[in-house]
Motif scaffolding. Structure first.
Motif, PDB file in Angstrom:
ATOM      1  N   SER A 286      31.712  38.601  49.805  1.00 10.63           N
ATOM      2  CA  SER A 286      30.950  37.742  48.888  1.00 10.63           C
ATOM      3  C   SER A 286      31.775  37.349  47.670  1.00 10.63           C
ATOM      4  N   HIS A 287      32.596  38.265  47.170  1.00  6.83           N
ATOM      5  CA  HIS A 287      33.509  38.040  46.043  1.00  6.83           C
ATOM      6  C   HIS A 287      34.447  39.241  46.005  1.00  6.83           C
ATOM      7  N   HIS A 288      35.278  39.378  44.991  1.00  7.35           N
ATOM      8  CA  HIS A 288      36.337  40.388  45.100  1.00  7.35           C
ATOM      9  C   HIS A 288      35.999  41.751  44.488  1.00  7.35           C
ATOM     10  N   HIS A 289      34.771  41.963  44.003  1.00  2.77           N
ATOM     11  CA  HIS A 289      34.465  43.225  43.317  1.00  2.77           C
ATOM     12  C   HIS A 289      34.290  44.379  44.309  1.00  2.77           C
ATOM     13  N   TYR A 290      34.985  45.515  43.969  1.00  2.00           N
ATOM     14  CA  TYR A 290      35.071  46.649  44.905  1.00  2.00           C
ATOM     15  C   TYR A 290      33.721  47.217  45.317  1.00  2.00           C
TER      16      TYR A 290
ATOM     17  N   ARG B 280      43.446  37.838  43.933  1.00  2.00           N
ATOM     18  CA  ARG B 280      43.142  38.983  43.055  1.00  2.00           C
ATOM     19  C   ARG B 280      43.462  40.303  43.745  1.00  2.00           C
ATOM     20  N   LEU B 281      43.011  40.413  45.003  1.00  3.52           N
ATOM     21  CA  LEU B 281      43.154  41.690  45.720  1.00  3.52           C
ATOM     22  C   LEU B 281      44.615  42.023  45.965  1.00  3.52           C
ATOM     23  N   LEU B 282      45.439  41.001  46.187  1.00  2.00           N
ATOM     24  CA  LEU B 282      46.871  41.248  46.387  1.00  2.00           C
ATOM     25  C   LEU B 282      47.498  41.803  45.112  1.00  2.00           C
ATOM     26  N   LYS B 283      46.998  41.370  43.955  1.00  2.00           N
ATOM     27  CA  LYS B 283      47.526  41.880  42.675  1.00  2.00           C
ATOM     28  C   LYS B 283      46.996  43.280  42.374  1.00  2.00           C
TER      29      LYS B 283
END
Ligand SMILES: [Zn+2]
Length: 289
Positions: A94-98, A123-126
């Motif tokens: 849904s979005h990048h929040h864990y 974002r997740l790659l960073k």
């Protein structure tokens, strides 16, 4: 001033309602799966939930919701397996929040393709969090999946609660799944972290323009119900009222203090988390104005 008997009665009533709510919490199963339409289900574990779509050709799952709780993910898969043995083809973030997307490895081990908005992957790659599966496929403003005769549209409506939120639509059932940026009858979370205020309004207008009439959220909505377009309109009204009240406070030199303690919106006093989160919301809008 209350007489002692009345005070006792009030205390007893408060204790009873606390006990009732504790009992309700204790009685609520830790996890449950709810059928919404022929193909659409919701898996809830604790305070998080995810939509999944079952078709004869396979399953389209969404957020693994396994942050620091790997059993949530294995239970999610077991719940899908109670309904179908068809392969789990996709997991959509849904979005990048864990708290919504961590823990997806058991889905990856079953061969699922992970899909997210391109900003989520960047974002997740960073961030390099070890318990997040990096998306295999990224999407831009719109992408459609067709599986077993069911279409699921992934629509990016702009930045809001994050810069990577996708609306997932099942057009044939007019069902939408959104996470964290539509919050019916609820004040938004704390200081609205990671948010983009002015674009949030635009994204809600775009959500209203999409063709759906029932919305599933990433956290259970009040009373366990689904949301409607009226809920989105009420949220826009709340955010406009909040914004106007904080602008006035800012114009009077009350931001950053004492606005978070002083600004009240009694019209919304019955909304969930009104007392708890309104000061954080006010502080965030102080940053805007
Ligand atoms: Zn979030």
């Amino acid at each position: 001033m209350k007489k002692p008997l009345l005070r006792f009665a009030a205390t007893w009533l408060a204790a009873c309602s606390l006990m009732l709510s504790l009992t309700a919490l204790a009685q609520a199963p830790e996890h449950e799966t709810t059928k919404i339409s022929d193909n659409v289900y919701v898996y809830r574990h604790g305070g998080h939930q995810a939509m999944f779509v079952v078709t004869p050709a396979g399953v389209i799952a969404t957020d693994p919701i396994g942050y620091q709780h790997p059993e949530t993910v294995t239970t999610y898969i077991a719940e899908i397996r109670k309904i179908t043995q068809a392969p789990i083809k996709y997991v959509i973030y849904s979005h990048h929040h864990y708290d919504h997307i961590a823990g997806g490895k058991p889905f990856k081990d079953l061969g699922a393709t992970f899909i997210a908005h391109k900003n989520a992957k960047a974002r997740l790659l960073k961030l390099k969090y070890p318990d997040v599966v990096i998306p295999d496929v990224t999407v831009g403003n719109k992408h459609s999946l067709n599986l077993g005769g069911v279409r699921v549209d992934l629509v990016y409506v702009g930045r809001n609660h994050s810069d990577s939120s996708l609306v997932m639509l099942v057009p044939k059932d007019k069902i939408a799944f959104t996470v964290d940026f539509v919050s019916p009858e609820s004040v938004m979370f704390r200081g609205m972290p990671d948010s983009y205020i002015s674009e949030w309004f635009t994204s809600l207008d775009r959500v209203l323009a999409l063709d759906w009439d029932k919305m599933i959220g990433g956290h259970p909505y009040p009373g366990g119900r689904l949301a409607t377009k009226d809920d989105v309109r009420s949220q826009i009204a709340f955010m406009n009222d909040l914004s106007a009240a904080v602008k006035q406070a800012a114009d009077n030199g009350k931001c950053w203090d004492p606005a978070p303690m002083e600004v009240k919106l009694p019209k919304y006093a019955k909304w969930a988390n009104y007392e708890r989160y309104l000061p954080g919301n006010v502080e965030r809008f102080c940053g805007y104005w």
